[in-house]
Design an enzyme around this catalytic site. Structure first.
Site, PDB file in Angstrom:
ATOM      1  N   ASP A 251     -13.105 -58.646  50.191  1.00 54.55           N
ATOM      2  CA  ASP A 251     -13.932 -59.161  49.105  1.00 54.55           C
ATOM      3  C   ASP A 251     -14.482 -57.980  48.312  1.00 54.55           C
ATOM      4  OD1 ASP A 251     -15.865 -57.956  50.643  1.00 54.55           O
ATOM      5  OD2 ASP A 251     -17.126 -59.718  50.871  1.00 54.55           O
TER       6      ASP A 251
ATOM      7  N   ASP B 118     -18.248 -56.458  47.027  1.00 59.02           N
ATOM      8  CA  ASP B 118     -19.687 -56.636  47.221  1.00 59.02           C
ATOM      9  C   ASP B 118     -20.475 -55.865  46.156  1.00 59.02           C
ATOM     10  OD1 ASP B 118     -19.427 -57.843  50.071  1.00 59.02           O
ATOM     11  OD2 ASP B 118     -18.341 -55.955  50.226  1.00 59.02           O
TER      12      ASP B 118
ATOM     13  N   ASP C 179     -19.236 -61.084  46.579  1.00 60.08           N
ATOM     14  CA  ASP C 179     -20.598 -61.263  47.092  1.00 60.08           C
ATOM     15  C   ASP C 179     -21.570 -60.564  46.159  1.00 60.08           C
ATOM     16  OD1 ASP C 179     -20.217 -62.757  49.328  1.00 60.08           O
ATOM     17  OD2 ASP C 179     -20.863 -61.223  50.757  1.00 60.08           O
TER      18      ASP C 179
HETATM   19  P1  UTP Z   1     -18.224 -57.083  54.288  1.00 61.89           P
HETATM   20  O1  UTP Z   1     -18.088 -58.207  55.255  1.00 61.89           O
HETATM   21  O2  UTP Z   1     -17.795 -57.342  52.893  1.00 61.89           O
HETATM   22  O3  UTP Z   1     -17.470 -55.829  54.916  1.00 61.89           O
HETATM   23  O4  UTP Z   1     -19.721 -56.655  54.303  1.00 61.89           O
HETATM   24  P2  UTP Z   1     -16.750 -54.608  54.240  1.00 61.89           P
HETATM   25  O5  UTP Z   1     -17.138 -53.449  55.031  1.00 61.89           O
HETATM   26  O6  UTP Z   1     -17.011 -54.582  52.768  1.00 61.89           O
HETATM   27  O7  UTP Z   1     -15.239 -54.899  54.542  1.00 61.89           O
HETATM   28  P3  UTP Z   1     -14.133 -55.584  53.607  1.00 61.89           P
HETATM   29  O8  UTP Z   1     -13.441 -54.441  52.974  1.00 61.89           O
HETATM   30  O9  UTP Z   1     -14.813 -56.452  52.624  1.00 61.89           O
HETATM   31  O10 UTP Z   1     -13.259 -56.327  54.537  1.00 61.89           O
HETATM   32  C1  UTP Z   1     -20.227 -55.486  53.692  1.00 61.89           C
HETATM   33  C2  UTP Z   1     -21.478 -55.070  54.371  1.00 61.89           C
HETATM   34  O11 UTP Z   1     -22.533 -55.932  54.022  1.00 61.89           O
HETATM   35  C3  UTP Z   1     -23.356 -56.197  55.119  1.00 61.89           C
HETATM   36  C4  UTP Z   1     -22.711 -55.616  56.340  1.00 61.89           C
HETATM   37  O12 UTP Z   1     -23.440 -54.522  56.762  1.00 61.89           O
HETATM   38  C5  UTP Z   1     -21.350 -55.168  55.866  1.00 61.89           C
HETATM   39  O13 UTP Z   1     -21.021 -53.936  56.403  1.00 61.89           O
HETATM   40  N1  UTP Z   1     -23.565 -57.643  55.273  1.00 61.89           N
HETATM   41  C6  UTP Z   1     -22.531 -58.499  55.135  1.00 61.89           C
HETATM   42  C7  UTP Z   1     -24.794 -58.113  55.578  1.00 61.89           C
HETATM   43  O14 UTP Z   1     -25.732 -57.337  55.691  1.00 61.89           O
HETATM   44  N2  UTP Z   1     -24.982 -59.459  55.747  1.00 61.89           N
HETATM   45  C8  UTP Z   1     -23.980 -60.326  55.633  1.00 61.89           C
HETATM   46  O15 UTP Z   1     -24.190 -61.536  55.789  1.00 61.89           O
HETATM   47  C9  UTP Z   1     -22.715 -59.831  55.313  1.00 61.89           C
HETATM   48 MN    MN Z   2     -16.678 -56.272  51.486  1.00 61.91          MN
END
Ligand code: UTP
Ligand code: MN
Length: 514
Positions: A327, A329, A438
């Site tokens: 995704d 973020d 997100d």
């Molecule tokens: P992600 O699930 O998007 O992981 O959450 P990522 O490291 O970006 O991996 P990919 O590349 O998308 O697969 C990003 C960060 O946001 C925080 C977590 O710490 C995670 O490392 N997070 C995510 C939260 O704090 N709460 C949540 O509900 C989800």
């Molecule tokens: Mn991510």
């Protein structure tokens, strides 16, 4: 080539790009060690090399490919190299060479091919394979680069971790993940069990798996898990947006195995799961960095439309340097505290009127700072105003939806998939791609904490909170840091300050890939 057990040096580039292009040998960078040679001889040799068109660096850096020394043993040069510090850990290889290689190269005007006699010999007693920094037991004390030397082993351990997570065995899952993380910090590939001596985080089970893999090239447990029906089905089902382990488990028991089974079944799906099934084909593809940037531009535009001066930051894996993600973020804030309130609904509305959103669900900010400290210390992670969404990204321009062209486009006679259309998973390629996005809005005063919390990796975050609690008697969240001993919040506006409050060396995002 001698694998170097060291960390990179932060220093100005020794030779500028233009210098390198100006030389006849742009593929190499030579560094001459002053040690035991003296400054004037070194200056002379440096100048000689440059007049002959060789790129000779004034200062040592990771770009150096050939290290030349005079009257030094290989071990001495190696030891000197290990004193070089800081920066991101990218283990490098460079040749450690005797001055004879250099003088011969000067004589011919060409970098001579490296003969055994040119190479500085390392003594047989191996210097410790593990630099001290790697042996620290919390992942947040170590640098974990994205690229490392133990991919086969870490992939195996991470598969077992994932399987444990799917079986809701959190302790076991974290143990395997920690074991994988320590291997990622090693400066070279593990070849023998002895290479692991003194390393923390390796439990009996992980050691057993590693041993088997070193001996036979694969692990039975890993392979049977990889091929097990339950693992494959739970992975496929939780791979659907909106589906957690509990739901996947229930569906598995009911005979469902994959997204198309779900689409055909009578299961009642919530709106997230409906979108998850509908866009599954796109959502199961990795998102590229270019796509992330294109979405960043759309979000930027939306945010500036509704609140000029607001700032957006790409977080998650892309901020850690990953080339792809599941995704994208983003963290949004405004330098004037309070201005960010109510921002999310306006952004969503703007995006919706532009036809960019295929799905969205917004949760309100429910974080309240209590004078007595955080109520649920380690886990109050998700209380920001947050939007889980699916964007419609135009494939050709990288623009979202009708901002660029009509929905669906005219590609291959394929009908556009409108949100809310029948629950038929997509089967053909369209002019656009569904991408998970997100969005999180943070008040400015919490921005440093939010940035640190949303940059990940998940294990790195978990380890930060564990360190705070266990070693510092503090509670860390994506909103705040509370010192339980002093009974007060520790303010910080940058990630650096937070690391410092926690008594940790600052780890840059590119080294948080635990
Ligand atoms: P992600 O699930 O998007 O992981 O959450 P990522 O490291 O970006 O991996 P990919 O590349 O998308 O697969 C990003 C960060 O946001 C925080 C977590 O710490 C995670 O490392 N997070 C995510 C939260 O704090 N709460 C949540 O509900 C989800
Ligand atoms: Mn991510």
């Amino acid at each position: 080539m001698v694998p170097l057990k060291r960390r990179k040096v932060v220093s100005t580039l020794p030779v500028t790009d233009t210098d390198i292009k100006a030389t006849k040998h742009p593929d190499i960078v030579i560094f001459i060690l002053e040690r035991k040679m003296g400054a004037s001889r070194r200056t002379f040799l440096n100048r000689l090399g440059r007049t002959k068109g060789f790129p000779v660096a004034e200062e040592y850096s990771e770009t150096v490919t050939h290290i030349v020394a005079e009257n030094n043993s290989g071990d001495e040069v190696q030891a000197w190299l290990e004193t070089q510090t800081a920066g991101c850990t990218t283990a490098n290889v460079a040749h450690l060479l005797d001055i004879s290689w250099y003088t011969e190269s000067m004589a011919t005007g060409q970098p001579e091919s490296i003969q055994d006699r040119h190479k500085l010999k390392l003594s047989l007693t191996p210097s410790p394979v593990i630099p001290k920094s790697s042996a620290k037991s919390y992942a947040c004390q170590r640098r974990t680069p994205l690229k490392h030397h133990n991919l086969l082993l870490t992939e195996a351990l991470e598969l077992l971790s994932e399987n444990a997570e799917l079986g809701e065995n959190e302790g076991r899952s974290v143990a395997f993940r920690r074991a994988a993380a320590i291997l990622k910090t090693l400066p070279q590939a593990v070849q023998r069990m002895e290479d692991l001596q003194g390393l923390p985080c390796l439990g009996d089970h992980s050691l057993r798996v590693i041993k088997e893999m070193l001996e036979y090239g694969s692990s039975q447990e890993v392979e049977s898990t990889r091929h097990s029906e339950q693992y494959q089905a739970l992975k496929a089902l939780t791979g659907i947006f909106g589906v957690g382990v509990k739901t996947a488990e229930r569906w598995f028991r009911g005979g469902l195995r994959c997204p198309s089974d779900v689409a055909k079944s009578e299961e009642r799906l919530n709106s997230a799961q409906q979108a998850g099934v509908l866009y599954h084909e796109d959502l199961s593809q990795r998102v590229s960095r270019a796509e992330a940037d294109a979405i960043g531009q759309i979000v930027e535009r939306a945010v500036q439309e509704v609140l000029p001066g607001a700032q957006i930051t790409l977080t998650g894996g892309f901020r850690r340097g990953k080339e792809t993600g599941h995704d994208v973020d983003f963290l949004i804030t405004h330098p004037e505290e309070g201005k960010e309130e109510g921002l999310m609904p306006k952004v969503i509305q703007w995006l919706e009127t532009q036809g960019v959103l295929l799905y969205q669900k917004t949760t309100r900010n429910s974080y309240l700072e209590s004078k007595d400290g955080p109520s649920r210390p380690p886990h109050n992670m998700d209380r920001f105003e947050r939007c889980f969404s699916i964007f419609k990204l135009d494939r050709s321009t990288g623009e979202g939806g009708p901002l660029a062209q009509a929905p669906g486009g005219e590609v291959g006679g394929c009908e556009g998939r409108a949100p809310g259309s029948e629950l038929e998973p997509q089967h053909c390629s369209t002019g656009w791609k569904a991408v998970r996005v997100d969005l999180v809005v943070s008040p400015y005063s919490q921005f440093g904490f939010a940035l640190l919390g949303w940059t990940g990796s998940k294990l790195f975050e978990r380890e930060l909170r564990r360190w705070a609690g266990k070693e510092k008697n503090m509670s860390l969240s994506s909103h705040a840091l509370y010192d339980n001993s002093q009974r007060r919040y520790l303010r910080a506006s940058t990630e650096e300050e937070i690391f410092s409050h926690l008594g940790l060396e600052y780890i840059p995002p590119c080294d948080r890939n635990a």
